[in-house]
Scaffold this active site. Structure first.
Site, mmCIF file in Angstrom:
data_model
loop_
_atom_site.group_PDB
_atom_site.id
_atom_site.type_symbol
_atom_site.label_atom_id
_atom_site.label_comp_id
_atom_site.label_asym_id
_atom_site.label_seq_id
_atom_site.Cartn_x
_atom_site.Cartn_y
_atom_site.Cartn_z
ATOM 1 C CG HIS A 53 -1.836 1.208 1.249
ATOM 2 N ND1 HIS A 53 -2.911 1.325 0.403
ATOM 3 C CD2 HIS A 53 -1.816 2.335 1.989
ATOM 4 C CE1 HIS A 53 -3.532 2.479 0.630
ATOM 5 N NE2 HIS A 53 -2.873 3.108 1.594
ATOM 6 C CB SER A 54 1.005 4.296 0.305
ATOM 7 O OG SER A 54 1.344 5.651 0.124
ATOM 8 C CG MET A 55 7.406 3.666 0.402
ATOM 9 S SD MET A 55 8.385 4.021 1.875
ATOM 10 C CE MET A 55 7.899 2.672 2.954
ATOM 11 C CB SER B 237 -3.134 -0.945 -2.316
ATOM 12 O OG SER B 237 -4.024 -0.224 -1.499
#
Length: 264
Positions: free
Chosen positions: A100-102, A127
């Site tokens: 997710h994200s990074m 994500s």
């Protein structure tokens, strides 16, 4: 890598628990990489959330939680270099990556590295992040003053307000937030398309990442690609975990023939 280093990448899912055994010999492993400023505990409920036959394995990054004494790293290349061998050693024949994200960026880089080792993932779930080859938008967040970095973190609504209300704790966490923001903001695309199925996920009300940018991940794979949207903001997977788990199961149950040779 030593056994100690390997073990630190895969902490017990709950502080009071021991690392859970693989569910069965044929379980599909799902290695889960956290978002900026977070550790493996972001996925502490996922082992129970996943369907039988899918083993969620939270991955710990240096500089946080049980690895807080290790130096915080500032680039995707450094982080992935430290994850490649432990994940390759832990991974069985059938495994997938979720970030997710990074964590999505790290999973993308890690997928390329594992492919080069002859151990490609079955599936890549990205994500809450726009495709990394797209041009940057807005200022470099990791260079903002402290109060503005804190405002950015608060606006994402993924950090408890009571934590951000404690100045001493915030000062301890700021270097980690800055380092993780820098990982994404200084990333230079240099990879060709993956030959791994990809599912890109995003929240319809995410004010930081548009679904158009999430959908652009499709140009980074030559295999099957899908976009899945959820109600919620940047941390939609915290508010709708059951829906996310259902999509993961659906995609992992699909036939997924793996290529025999690494990407060029």
């Amino acid at each position: 890598m030593t056994r100690t280093t390997d073990a630190s990448c895969f902490p017990p899912c709950r502080p009071e628990a021991t690392a859970p055994p693989t569910l069965d010999a044929d379980a599909i492993q799902l290695f889960c990489l956290p978002h900026s400023g977070a550790g493996a505990s972001a996925y502490r409920d996922w082992p129970e959330l996943m369907a039988p036959g899918i083993e969620a394995i939270p991955v710990q990054l240096p500089g946080r939680e049980g690895r807080f004494r290790e130096p915080t790293l500032h680039s995707a290349a450094e982080l992935v270099a430290g994850l490649r061998e432990p994940v390759a050693s832990r991974a069985k024949r059938d495994f997938a990556l979720f970030g997710h994200s990074m964590g999505a960026l790290l999973c993308y880089e890690l997928a390329h590295e594992l492919f080069a080792l002859g151990k490609p993932p079955r599936h890549l779930f990205v994500s809450g992040l726009g495709a990394p080859h797209l041009p940057r938008e807005g200022p470099l967040l990791h260079e903002l003053p402290d109060d503005e970095v804190i405002a950015v973190v608060a606006n994402l609504e993924g950090t408890p307000p009571e934590l951000l209300a404690q100045p001493e704790l915030v000062q301890l966490l700021l270097p980690l937030f800055r380092a993780d923001l820098r990982v994404w903001e200084t990333y230079i695309p240099h990879r060709g398309p993956l030959r791994v199925p990809v599912t890109a996920m995003g929240g319809r009300q995410d004010r930081s990442v548009s679904l158009d940018r999430v959908g652009a991940w499709g140009s980074l794979t030559s295999a099957d690609f899908q976009v899945r949207e959820f109600d919620g903001g940047h941390f939609y997977h915290h508010t709708s975990p059951g829906e996310v788990a259902a999509i993961i199961e659906e995609r992992l149950r699909e036939p997924s023939p793996m290529p025999a040779t690494p990407n060029p």
